[in-house]
Write a protein that holds these residues in place. Structure first.
Motif, PDB file in Angstrom:
ATOM      1  N   VAL A  86       0.813  -1.216   0.000  1.00  0.00           N
ATOM      2  CA  VAL A  86       0.000   0.000   0.000  1.00  0.00           C
ATOM      3  C   VAL A  86       0.845   1.263   0.000  1.00  0.00           C
ATOM      4  O   VAL A  86       1.808   1.395   0.774  1.00  0.00           O
ATOM      5  N   GLY A  87       0.468   2.199  -0.870  1.00  0.00           N
ATOM      6  CA  GLY A  87       1.046   3.533  -0.878  1.00  0.00           C
ATOM      7  C   GLY A  87      -0.021   4.563  -0.595  1.00  0.00           C
ATOM      8  O   GLY A  87      -1.112   4.497  -1.162  1.00  0.00           O
ATOM      9  N   ASP A  88       0.260   5.512   0.297  1.00  0.00           N
ATOM     10  CA  ASP A  88      -0.680   6.590   0.623  1.00  0.00           C
ATOM     11  C   ASP A  88      -0.260   7.840  -0.146  1.00  0.00           C
ATOM     12  O   ASP A  88       0.730   8.477   0.183  1.00  0.00           O
ATOM     13  N   ALA A  89      -1.010   8.192  -1.173  1.00  0.00           N
ATOM     14  CA  ALA A  89      -0.665   9.320  -2.042  1.00  0.00           C
ATOM     15  C   ALA A  89      -1.636  10.468  -1.788  1.00  0.00           C
ATOM     16  O   ALA A  89      -2.670  10.574  -2.442  1.00  0.00           O
ATOM     17  N   VAL A  90      -1.314  11.327  -0.846  1.00  0.00           N
ATOM     18  CA  VAL A  90      -2.228  12.400  -0.467  1.00  0.00           C
ATOM     19  C   VAL A  90      -2.320  13.479  -1.545  1.00  0.00           C
ATOM     20  O   VAL A  90      -3.311  14.197  -1.633  1.00  0.00           O
ATOM     21  N   ASP A  91      -1.274  13.610  -2.367  1.00  0.00           N
ATOM     22  CA  ASP A  91      -1.265  14.583  -3.453  1.00  0.00           C
ATOM     23  C   ASP A  91      -0.260  14.109  -4.506  1.00  0.00           C
ATOM     24  O   ASP A  91       0.307  13.014  -4.394  1.00  0.00           O
ATOM     25  N   SER A  92      -0.031  14.929  -5.520  1.00  0.00           N
ATOM     26  CA  SER A  92       0.837  14.507  -6.618  1.00  0.00           C
ATOM     27  C   SER A  92       2.286  14.302  -6.173  1.00  0.00           C
ATOM     28  O   SER A  92       2.967  13.390  -6.665  1.00  0.00           O
ATOM     29  N   ASP A  93       2.774  15.135  -5.250  1.00  0.00           N
ATOM     30  CA  ASP A  93       4.146  14.959  -4.762  1.00  0.00           C
ATOM     31  C   ASP A  93       4.293  13.637  -4.022  1.00  0.00           C
ATOM     32  O   ASP A  93       5.258  12.891  -4.218  1.00  0.00           O
ATOM     33  N   ALA A 120      -2.943  10.153 -10.194  1.00  0.00           N
ATOM     34  CA  ALA A 120      -2.760   9.270 -11.356  1.00  0.00           C
ATOM     35  C   ALA A 120      -1.701   9.810 -12.305  1.00  0.00           C
ATOM     36  O   ALA A 120      -0.856   9.050 -12.804  1.00  0.00           O
ATOM     37  N   PHE A 121      -1.732  11.115 -12.582  1.00  0.00           N
ATOM     38  CA  PHE A 121      -0.717  11.721 -13.454  1.00  0.00           C
ATOM     39  C   PHE A 121       0.685  11.477 -12.920  1.00  0.00           C
ATOM     40  O   PHE A 121       1.569  11.009 -13.637  1.00  0.00           O
ATOM     41  N   ALA A 122       0.879  11.795 -11.639  1.00  0.00           N
ATOM     42  CA  ALA A 122       2.222  11.697 -11.049  1.00  0.00           C
ATOM     43  C   ALA A 122       2.673  10.248 -10.937  1.00  0.00           C
ATOM     44  O   ALA A 122       3.814   9.910 -11.281  1.00  0.00           O
ATOM     45  N   GLY A 123       1.796   9.382 -10.453  1.00  0.00           N
ATOM     46  CA  GLY A 123       2.169   7.981 -10.279  1.00  0.00           C
ATOM     47  C   GLY A 123       2.465   7.288 -11.588  1.00  0.00           C
ATOM     48  O   GLY A 123       3.427   6.506 -11.691  1.00  0.00           O
ATOM     49  N   SER A 124       1.669   7.558 -12.596  1.00  0.00           N
ATOM     50  CA  SER A 124       1.871   6.897 -13.893  1.00  0.00           C
ATOM     51  C   SER A 124       3.119   7.417 -14.606  1.00  0.00           C
ATOM     52  O   SER A 124       3.728   6.707 -15.414  1.00  0.00           O
TER      53      SER A 124
END
Length: 418
Positions: A86-93, A120-124
């Protein structure tokens, strides 16, 4: 004697080496870059589980977890279980940092996410740079798949499809119910001004022009605004027949409350996406004020179940685990999407090599009306977008969000006061 002992030791070492040589060591066999056939199949997840996006980020993640638990409880893949990292991605950073951690520290080769388009933009982007496959189950911005990355497959519909349903609904239902020609209708668009709201508004303007529908005013605003009275007064001044509202949950609530306070009534209000779908919206504005509002969104739960087989099973699983009804269709969309991911992995025999998964996914086909959301599955080979995912029109009726359009999924006729 010493020579004999040495020869025996050498023979033993050669036997052990031969045994080790038969073990698989590639990413294709274990879910990570160094997995084995006996290991769990590891899949990374990237959702906003804390922070401002956590309400529907967590709800989306719940759908993923339920699909995986169901898969594992049914025996997994020949006894192998799926494990979520699991990754917690609160925002693009945070999404960028967590994606890097999943890939470079946890050795993950396939990731699912993410509800938020920014995440999605940042992770991809990170996935693309590292040759990792990214499955999008909920974020809608068109450009997520518009970049033609080979690293991304999106199962849910994109934002511009909301506008298609907006215009079709106005053309095919609203005009007739109001007893007006579509060229006589006055439409206002009020939208939050991120890429999400702007994409939907721009596409709706373009499609409305093609159909001869008159957009009399377009009113962008910041989603974090604590006062939308100027937007409301401009709506009042325009005297529209239809208000298209593109909002997140907080601004959807604020807009509705301030329209009530300033005595602004519009015959037809059509929301877009998450803002008007959750029970939190109805509870915040009151059932009376929510009554009659339409919303174009993911499949909801008062719907034709013959077209959405598996939805009742999902609701049962959700209620058993979380002691309540699903909060929105986001968990359902993620559940259905994750089942697709697991189906594709099953077809590869547990091989999670990104190229192998991508190739298998492009051959994977599902007909409309055979999944828990009613969506079919067929990926565009150039963009990775599922071409058979779609939005439905729902309406708040007697405290329930009921599907009313199109006819194949509708439980009731749309109710419009002429």
């Amino acid at each position: 004697m010493k020579r004999l002992t040495s020869l025996m030791l050498i023979a033993l070492m050669l036997m052990l080496a031969a045994c080790r040589g038969g073990e698989p060591s590639s990413a294709s066999s274990g879910g990570t870059k160094d997995g084995k056939e006996s290991d769990p199949i590891k899949i990374g997840t990237l959702f906003p589980l804390t922070g401002e996006l956590a309400l529907l980020g967590e709800e989306s993640f719940r759908g993923v977890k339920l699909a995986v638990e169901e898969f594992n409880n049914n025996g997994g893949l020949n006894g192998r279980k799926v494990e979520l990292v699991v990754g917690d991605a609160v925002d693009s950073d945070a999404a960028q940092a967590e994606a890097n951690r999943l890939i470079n520290q946890a050795n993950i080769t396939t990731i699912v996410g993410s509800y938020s388009s920014g995440v999605a933009f940042a992770g991809s982007e990170v996935a693309e740079r590292n040759g990792v496959l990214y499955w999008e189950l909920g974020a809608v911005a068109d450009d997520i798949t518009g970049r033609n990355y080979r690293s991304i497959l999106r199962i849910n519909p994109m934002a511009s499809m909301l506008s298609v349903v907006h215009i079709n609904f106005i053309k095919e239902v609203v005009a007739e119910k109001l007893g007006k020609d579509i060229s006589d209708l006055k439409v206002v668009i009020a939208h939050e001004d991120s890429s999400y709201g702007t994409t939907i508004a721009d596409e709706a303007i373009k499609l409305a022009k093609e159909e001869g529908i008159n957009i009399v005013s377009v009113l962008p605003y910041g989603a974090s605004s604590n006062d939308l009275s100027s937007v409301v007064l401009n709506i009042k001044k325009a005297e529209p027949d239809v208000l298209i509202s593109v909002a997140y949950i907080n601004d959807a609530i604020l807009l509705s409350k301030q329209m009530k306070e300033l005595d602004v009534e519009v015959p037809v209000i059509v929301g877009s996406g998450a803002g008007h779908t959750t029970s939190d919206f109805k509870d915040a504005v009151g059932e009376e004020n929510a009554e009659g509002i339409f919303d174009i969104a993911y499949p909801q739960y008062h719907i034709n179940k013959e077209f959405t087989p598996g939805m009742d099973k999902f609701i049962e699983l959700y209620q058993e685990k979380y002691n309540g009804h699903p909060k929105s269709g986001h968990s359902l969309a993620s559940y259905m999407g994750m089942k697709v991911v697991l189906d594709v992995i099953t077809q590869t025999g547990g091989d999670v090599d990104p190229e192998k998964l991508h190739e298998t996914a492009l051959d994977y086909k599902v007909e409309r009306g055979t999944t828990a959301t009613g969506w079919g599955v067929e990926f565009d080979p150039d963009t990775g977008q599922n071409m058979l995912a779609e939005y439905y029109v729902h309406q708040w009726i007697d405290g329930k969000l009921v599907t009313v359009y199109p006819e194949e999924v509708a439980l009731e006729e749309p109710k419009i006061n002429e």
